[in-house]
Design a protein around this motif. Structure first.
Motif, PDB file in Angstrom:
ATOM      1  N   VAL A 108     -14.162   8.494   4.130  1.00  0.00           N
ATOM      2  CA  VAL A 108     -12.695   8.544   4.163  1.00  0.00           C
ATOM      3  C   VAL A 108     -12.093   7.134   4.116  1.00  0.00           C
ATOM      4  N   GLY A 109     -12.788   6.180   4.684  1.00  0.00           N
ATOM      5  CA  GLY A 109     -12.267   4.818   4.824  1.00  0.00           C
ATOM      6  C   GLY A 109     -11.933   4.152   3.493  1.00  0.00           C
ATOM      7  N   ILE A 110     -10.902   3.352   3.520  1.00  0.00           N
ATOM      8  CA  ILE A 110     -10.568   2.535   2.337  1.00  0.00           C
ATOM      9  C   ILE A 110     -10.242   1.137   2.851  1.00  0.00           C
ATOM     10  N   SER A 111     -10.965   0.144   2.404  1.00  0.00           N
ATOM     11  CA  SER A 111     -10.653  -1.241   2.758  1.00  0.00           C
ATOM     12  C   SER A 111     -10.950  -2.126   1.552  1.00  0.00           C
ATOM     13  N   ARG A 112     -10.520  -3.361   1.695  1.00  0.00           N
ATOM     14  CA  ARG A 112     -10.799  -4.325   0.629  1.00  0.00           C
ATOM     15  C   ARG A 112     -11.983  -5.185   1.021  1.00  0.00           C
ATOM     16  N   LEU A 113     -12.911  -5.368   0.094  1.00  0.00           N
ATOM     17  CA  LEU A 113     -14.046  -6.260   0.331  1.00  0.00           C
ATOM     18  C   LEU A 113     -14.240  -7.075  -0.946  1.00  0.00           C
ATOM     19  N   ALA A 138       0.845  -1.204   0.000  1.00  0.00           N
ATOM     20  CA  ALA A 138       0.000   0.000   0.000  1.00  0.00           C
ATOM     21  C   ALA A 138       0.880   1.255   0.000  1.00  0.00           C
ATOM     22  N   SER A 139       1.958   1.223   0.820  1.00  0.00           N
ATOM     23  CA  SER A 139       2.871   2.371   0.880  1.00  0.00           C
ATOM     24  C   SER A 139       3.505   2.645  -0.475  1.00  0.00           C
ATOM     25  N   ASN A 140       3.945   1.566  -1.134  1.00  0.00           N
ATOM     26  CA  ASN A 140       4.562   1.739  -2.453  1.00  0.00           C
ATOM     27  C   ASN A 140       3.593   2.426  -3.406  1.00  0.00           C
ATOM     28  N   SER A 141       2.327   2.041  -3.305  1.00  0.00           N
ATOM     29  CA  SER A 141       1.358   2.632  -4.224  1.00  0.00           C
ATOM     30  C   SER A 141       1.081   4.097  -3.849  1.00  0.00           C
ATOM     31  N   TYR A 142       1.053   4.440  -2.546  1.00  0.00           N
ATOM     32  CA  TYR A 142       0.875   5.846  -2.143  1.00  0.00           C
ATOM     33  C   TYR A 142       2.058   6.689  -2.607  1.00  0.00           C
ATOM     34  N   VAL A 143       3.278   6.129  -2.440  1.00  0.00           N
ATOM     35  CA  VAL A 143       4.481   6.875  -2.834  1.00  0.00           C
ATOM     36  C   VAL A 143       4.470   7.113  -4.349  1.00  0.00           C
ATOM     37  N   LYS A 144       4.079   6.076  -5.088  1.00  0.00           N
ATOM     38  CA  LYS A 144       4.019   6.193  -6.549  1.00  0.00           C
ATOM     39  C   LYS A 144       3.056   7.331  -6.941  1.00  0.00           C
ATOM     40  N   GLY A 145       1.921   7.384  -6.258  1.00  0.00           N
ATOM     41  CA  GLY A 145       0.926   8.432  -6.519  1.00  0.00           C
ATOM     42  C   GLY A 145       1.488   9.816  -6.236  1.00  0.00           C
ATOM     43  N   GLY A 152       9.796  20.551   1.308  1.00  0.00           N
ATOM     44  CA  GLY A 152       8.901  19.679   2.073  1.00  0.00           C
ATOM     45  C   GLY A 152       9.514  18.311   2.298  1.00  0.00           C
ATOM     46  N   LEU A 153       9.229  17.735   3.479  1.00  0.00           N
ATOM     47  CA  LEU A 153       9.756  16.399   3.805  1.00  0.00           C
ATOM     48  C   LEU A 153       8.634  15.545   4.377  1.00  0.00           C
ATOM     49  N   ILE A 154       8.479  14.335   3.831  1.00  0.00           N
ATOM     50  CA  ILE A 154       7.559  13.401   4.471  1.00  0.00           C
ATOM     51  C   ILE A 154       8.254  12.068   4.704  1.00  0.00           C
ATOM     52  N   VAL A 155       7.915  11.447   5.823  1.00  0.00           N
ATOM     53  CA  VAL A 155       8.401  10.102   6.101  1.00  0.00           C
ATOM     54  C   VAL A 155       7.181   9.200   5.951  1.00  0.00           C
ATOM     55  N   GLN A 156       7.248   8.343   4.949  1.00  0.00           N
ATOM     56  CA  GLN A 156       6.101   7.483   4.623  1.00  0.00           C
ATOM     57  C   GLN A 156       5.872   6.435   5.725  1.00  0.00           C
ATOM     58  N   LEU A 157       4.651   6.334   6.190  1.00  0.00           N
ATOM     59  CA  LEU A 157       4.305   5.301   7.174  1.00  0.00           C
ATOM     60  C   LEU A 157       3.849   4.041   6.439  1.00  0.00           C
ATOM     61  N   PRO A 158       3.878   2.867   7.021  1.00  0.00           N
ATOM     62  CA  PRO A 158       4.303   2.585   8.389  1.00  0.00           C
ATOM     63  C   PRO A 158       5.830   2.486   8.509  1.00  0.00           C
ATOM     64  N   LEU A 159       6.294   2.657   9.753  1.00  0.00           N
ATOM     65  CA  LEU A 159       7.718   2.497  10.040  1.00  0.00           C
ATOM     66  C   LEU A 159       7.929   1.135  10.682  1.00  0.00           C
TER      67      LEU A 159
END
Ligand code: NAP
Length: 269
Positions: free
Chosen positions: A218-223, A40-47, A88-95
């Motif tokens: 706001v929620g995002i989940s898989r169903l 999920a993080s990889n996809s957020y970073v790509k975006g 700007g600096l962001i540290v992508q979660l989760p750590l």
């Protein structure tokens, strides 16, 4: 009200931003530090990298091995904090588990904290900021209206409650200890209902809502292999934001707006 879809609103804002960024003396610069290989993080970073490129923002991704120490991560943050070419600096979660999220959030220079996570950050947290900007754009009248927010996290529910309170809404924040009876009571009164829980279709479509309510999912989940929100799709309200293609786009837009703001603040310092 002008009930423009989120994707169209984002398109308009991006065009405005592109023009503004094109006229700047240099490109605003964002650094993303990622210390995980989460799908999920990889996809957020790509975006985020894609949005930056589209808008003319320079974005640099620094990947740190998951086995790196907390000290290594904090030293890297210090280096980026001190680099005057970075806005700007962001540290992508989760750590990883051995890293203290609080220490990391507090180490980022508040003037560069475009995620708005630092307690002293001068930036608004991206998701609440995006929601309020969109509601303002469509002409939602906040004053004296009832907002029901489900979810009290530090990145969505709480900062959103503050922004809405500052806009003179009557704000109720609910959470996992709220009874279903009370939840339904407050939802029924809501002119604006925001659900940020992360439980697929938690709010069923037969839960009574005002017919002119604005419903922000706001929620995002898989169903069953699909991405879904916290609210079952319904057609008996004025507006319900879709998942996907809703709040996620607003969050991404706000991040880019914060980077631009960080650049502008840096120039005027
Ligand atoms: P979080 O930190 O896990 O917080 C979830 C909140 O929901 C908590 O306050 C929790 O209550 C509450 N909750 C849990 N079960 C509940 C229930 N049955 N009834 C009522 N409240 C309940 O989550 P988050 O970071 O705020 O994210 C929430 C969701 O939004 C996730 O799906 C996340 O992926 C998504 N999200 C999307 C975006 C976007 O840009 N689209 C941005 C951020 C988050 P307690 O406090 O009592 O535990």
């Amino acid at each position: 009200m002008n009930l423009i879809a989120i994707k169209d609103y984002v398109k308009i804002r991006k065009e405005e931003m592109k023009k503004e960024i094109f006229s700047l003396v240099r490109k605003p610069k964002l650094v993303i530090i990622q210390m995980n290989d989460d799908v999920a993080s990889n996809s957020y970073v790509k975006g985020k990298l894609k949005d930056a490129e589209e808008l003319g923002i320079e974005a640099k991704l620094i990947k740190l091995d998951e086995s790196s120490s907390e000290e290594q991560l904090l030293t890297l943050i210090d280096d980026v904090n001190e680099d005057e070419t970075v806005d700007g600096l962001i540290v992508q979660l989760p750590l990883p588990k051995h890293i203290s999220e609080i220490k990391v959030k507090e180490r980022i220079n508040p003037k560069k904290d475009v995620d708005g996570f630092h307690p002293l950050s001068k930036f608004k947290a991206c998701t609440p900021k995006g929601i309020v900007s969109y509601l303002t754009y469509i002409g939602f009248d906040f004053t004296g209206k009832n907002a029901t927010i489900i979810g009290r996290s530090n990145i969505v529910g709480r900062p959103l409650a503050k922004l809405l309170l500052d806009l003179s809404m009557n704000v109720t924040v609910l959470h996992s200890k709220t009874s279903i009876e009370d939840r339904n009571f407050y939802l029924k009164r809501a002119d604006l209902a925001v659900v940020a829980v992360g439980k697929p279709h938690l709010i069923k479509k037969d839960v009574p809502l005002k017919k002119d309510a604005i419903v922000i999912d706001v929620g995002i989940s898989r169903l069953d292999g699909h991405l879904v929100g916290d609210i079952e799709p319904r057609d008996d309200v004025l507006l319900q934001t879709p998942v996907p293609g809703g709040v996620g786009l607003l969050t991404r837009l706000s991040l880019m707006e914060n980077v631009l703001e960080a650049y502008q603040d840096g120039i005027s310092r």
